[in-house]
Scaffold this motif. Structure first.
Motif, PDB file in Angstrom:
ATOM      1  N   THR A   1      -3.729  -0.657   8.117  1.00 47.57           N
ATOM      2  CA  THR A   1      -2.531  -1.371   8.576  1.00 47.57           C
ATOM      3  C   THR A   1      -2.126  -0.905   9.964  1.00 47.57           C
ATOM      4  O   THR A   1      -1.876  -1.717  10.868  1.00 47.57           O
ATOM      5  CB  THR A   1      -1.356  -1.147   7.601  1.00 47.57           C
ATOM      6  OG1 THR A   1      -1.716  -1.606   6.303  1.00 47.57           O
ATOM      7  CG2 THR A   1      -0.121  -1.912   8.072  1.00 47.57           C
TER       8      THR A   1
ATOM      9  N   CYS B   1       0.829  -1.211   0.000  1.00 48.05           N
ATOM     10  CA  CYS B   1       0.000   0.000   0.000  1.00 48.05           C
ATOM     11  C   CYS B   1       0.869   1.269   0.000  1.00 48.05           C
ATOM     12  O   CYS B   1       0.911   1.995  -1.000  1.00 48.05           O
ATOM     13  CB  CYS B   1      -1.012   0.000   1.135  1.00 48.05           C
ATOM     14  SG  CYS B   1      -0.385  -0.324   2.784  1.00 48.05           S
TER      15      CYS B   1
ATOM     16  N   LEU C   1      -8.615  -4.887   6.883  1.00 48.99           N
ATOM     17  CA  LEU C   1      -7.366  -4.625   6.177  1.00 48.99           C
ATOM     18  C   LEU C   1      -7.244  -5.507   4.944  1.00 48.99           C
ATOM     19  O   LEU C   1      -6.866  -5.041   3.856  1.00 48.99           O
ATOM     20  CB  LEU C   1      -6.179  -4.865   7.115  1.00 48.99           C
ATOM     21  CG  LEU C   1      -4.780  -4.851   6.484  1.00 48.99           C
ATOM     22  CD1 LEU C   1      -4.508  -3.519   5.789  1.00 48.99           C
ATOM     23  CD2 LEU C   1      -3.717  -5.130   7.545  1.00 48.99           C
TER      24      LEU C   1
ATOM     25  N   GLU D   1      -7.902  -2.617  -3.339  1.00 46.64           N
ATOM     26  CA  GLU D   1      -6.853  -1.711  -3.822  1.00 46.64           C
ATOM     27  C   GLU D   1      -6.177  -2.278  -5.063  1.00 46.64           C
ATOM     28  O   GLU D   1      -5.987  -1.584  -6.069  1.00 46.64           O
ATOM     29  CB  GLU D   1      -5.803  -1.491  -2.735  1.00 46.64           C
ATOM     30  CG  GLU D   1      -4.600  -0.669  -3.202  1.00 46.64           C
ATOM     31  CD  GLU D   1      -3.341  -0.904  -2.377  1.00 46.64           C
ATOM     32  OE1 GLU D   1      -2.237  -0.742  -2.927  1.00 46.64           O
ATOM     33  OE2 GLU D   1      -3.467  -1.242  -1.186  1.00 46.64           O
TER      34      GLU D   1
ATOM     35  N   GLY E   1      -2.520  -8.909  -0.182  1.00 44.96           N
ATOM     36  CA  GLY E   1      -3.591  -8.611   0.754  1.00 44.96           C
ATOM     37  C   GLY E   1      -4.159  -9.853   1.412  1.00 44.96           C
ATOM     38  O   GLY E   1      -4.491  -9.852   2.605  1.00 44.96           O
TER      39      GLY E   1
ATOM     40  N   MET F   1      -7.199  -4.097   1.014  1.00 45.96           N
ATOM     41  CA  MET F   1      -6.005  -4.370   0.208  1.00 45.96           C
ATOM     42  C   MET F   1      -6.363  -5.081  -1.090  1.00 45.96           C
ATOM     43  O   MET F   1      -5.830  -4.769  -2.163  1.00 45.96           O
ATOM     44  CB  MET F   1      -5.020  -5.225   1.002  1.00 45.96           C
ATOM     45  CG  MET F   1      -4.177  -4.467   1.996  1.00 45.96           C
ATOM     46  SD  MET F   1      -2.787  -3.572   1.238  1.00 45.96           S
ATOM     47  CE  MET F   1      -1.774  -4.923   0.654  1.00 45.96           C
TER      48      MET F   1
ATOM     49  N   GLY G   1      -9.618   4.887   6.667  1.00 41.95           N
ATOM     50  CA  GLY G   1      -9.167   3.512   6.841  1.00 41.95           C
ATOM     51  C   GLY G   1      -8.953   3.159   8.297  1.00 41.95           C
ATOM     52  O   GLY G   1      -9.342   2.076   8.756  1.00 41.95           O
TER      53      GLY G   1
ATOM     54  N   ALA H   1      -5.957   1.543   3.028  1.00 39.28           N
ATOM     55  CA  ALA H   1      -5.194   0.360   3.431  1.00 39.28           C
ATOM     56  C   ALA H   1      -4.058   0.732   4.370  1.00 39.28           C
ATOM     57  O   ALA H   1      -3.749   0.006   5.327  1.00 39.28           O
ATOM     58  CB  ALA H   1      -4.649  -0.361   2.197  1.00 39.28           C
TER      59      ALA H   1
END
Length: 454
Positions: free
Chosen positions: A361, A256, A320, A327, A417, A324, A300, A357
């Motif tokens: 995280t 990310c 998460l 993304e 991810g 991801m 996020g 993301a």
């Protein structure tokens, strides 16, 4: 009236206009310090082709090497600074880093050869570790119900420094020439470097005066508050290194934040080559990518906090993983767009998810190993820089077009991810999180009753 804190004095809410509490002073100064470190870290980039390169007679390869060196050294700096936070606390760590940054950024104004410039960029790259201190400091100042959004917002606003410098440094350099501090167009970048340096020293002073290591005070006055390994246990750094969950998050952050760094550096070129846009128009469109930092990263982290209320720590992880995967799919979609308005829309969508993301995280990081929070933050943070270097190296060595790289990277990010599904927490960790959440809810209920009584 009591302040809105838990019994351990972590803040349970974020009041942006509250400068009286140590938690909010630390929040604001940590993102400001981060902002200025990134401002100084990337201060050379917007002046490279117009003044620095010609002034020092740098070749194209030397410019690329200087960039890779400045980003690459941050990997090691983040590892070291994370461990430093565990040992001496975030307050001293930030003061030292800001002071070091002020020295090396201002010293870069005196380089005259490629060798001197290379060493200068290496030194400047160290201040990219500021991210780790910011995440550490907000993690110890805020309670579990808001730590995700606190981390994400401070990081998102700090990241803006890397974008603002693109606009401000050319203006500052031109102002230096107009004010008579430079004797030629090519040398105007030299006095400009003193501006971020002076600002860093100012914030270092404010950090010393108005923050503490944790809500209760400084580690040197409260040694029992400083994280430390019990007798017979591994060192804090080694306990972080030996936890496989840390390395999964390392890889995910490479997918990310590493991707954000790469796309930030290549988006303008992509629009110029694929859509034949002018430099100014391509740069303006590419700037939209970074603007998502204003709110996307915060979103996020905020959603990570929300999912934890119903799903516990596993809820944070599942969020998460989901963001991801999306993304990666968004980046694949962006690589397939041949119509400019669709490409811009897809890029904005990708930017939204990549930055969410990042926030997600670091809504998980504070719960991996609370004793070794600095080391965990440093390792995971370093993952972002490792990712950026890998993406750049593949582009240079493979001969692939940016369009092809974006397609490949998008697929890779979605796969990375899914690795998040391997992150597990013990029953004790989940129980501890539930107990802390119940304690928080009870405390908030008592505050409401107190307000009603008033």
């Amino acid at each position: 009236m009591r302040s809105n804190t838990l019994s351990n004095e972590k803040a349970t809410s974020i009041n942006l206009f509250d400068l009286s509490s140590i938690q909010m002073r630390s929040f604001h100064l940590s993102w400001m310090a981060f902002f200025l470190c990134f401002f100084g870290w990337f201060a050379h980039a917007p002046l490279m082709n117009s003044t620095i390169g010609p002034d020092l007679d740098l070749t194209k390869d030397q410019k690329i090497i200087a960039f890779i060196a400045s980003v690459g050294v941050t990997i090691f700096a983040r590892l070291g600074v994370g461990n430093l936070c565990d040992k001496i606390g975030p307050r001293k760590s930030y003061i030292y880093l800001l002071t070091f940054g002020a020295v090396v950024v201002s010293a870069s104004a005196f380089v005259t050869t490629w060798e001197m410039y290379f060493v200068s960029r290496l030194a400047i790259g160290v201040i990219g570790a500021s991210f780790v201190i910011t995440q550490y400091h907000t993690s110890v100042m805020f309670a579990p119900n808001v730590v995700g959004i606190a981390n994400a917002t401070s990081a998102g606003w700090g990241n803006l420094g890397g974008g603002v410098t693109q606009i401000m440094m050319p203006l500052i350099a031109s102002g230096m020439l107009a004010a008579g501090f430079a004797d030629s167009e090519l040398s105007k970048w030299r006095p400009a470097m003193f501006v971020p340096a002076i600002l860093m020293l100012l914030v270092a002073f404010l950090y010393w005066k108005y923050t503490t290591d944790c809500p209760k005070g400084n580690y040197e006055d409260l040694p029992e508050e400083r994280p430390q390994a019990a007798k017979g246990e591994k060192s804090l750094f080694m306990s972080a290194v030996s936890d496989k969950r840390v390395w999964v998050l390392f890889a995910m952050y490479a997918g990310c934040f590493g991707m954000e760094l790469f796309v930030n550096g290549r988006a303008a070129t992509y629009y110029q080559t694929k859509f034949a846009l002018s430099e100014n128009m391509a740069g303006g469109i590419a700037a939209l990518f970074g603007l998502m930092n204003l709110f996307a990263r915060s979103m996020g982290g905020w959603l990570g906090d929300k999912f934890s209320k119903t799903g516990g720590l596993e809820g944070r992880v599942k969020w998460l993983v989901a963001v991801m995967v999306v993304e990666g799919m968004a980046l694949v979609l962006f690589s397939r767009m041949d119509y400019l308005p669709f490409a811009i829309t897809a890029m904005i969508g990708f930017s939204l998810f990549v930055q969410m993301a990042e926030g997600a995280t670091f809504s998980v990081v504070p719960f991996i190993n609370k004793k070794a929070l600095g080391s965990v933050s440093g390792i995971v943070g370093a993952g972002g820089n490792v990712g950026a270097v890998i993406y750049a190296q593949y582009l240079l060595r493979s001969g692939s077009s940016l369009e092809e790289c974006f397609l490949i990277y998008g697929i890779a990010v979605s796969v990375i991810g899914l690795l998040g599904l391997t992150i597990k927490f013990s029953e004790a960790d989940e129980k501890s999180a539930i107990e802390e959440q119940e304690k928080l809810e009870a405390f908030e209920a008592s505050l409401q009753n107190e307000n009603i009584a008033i």
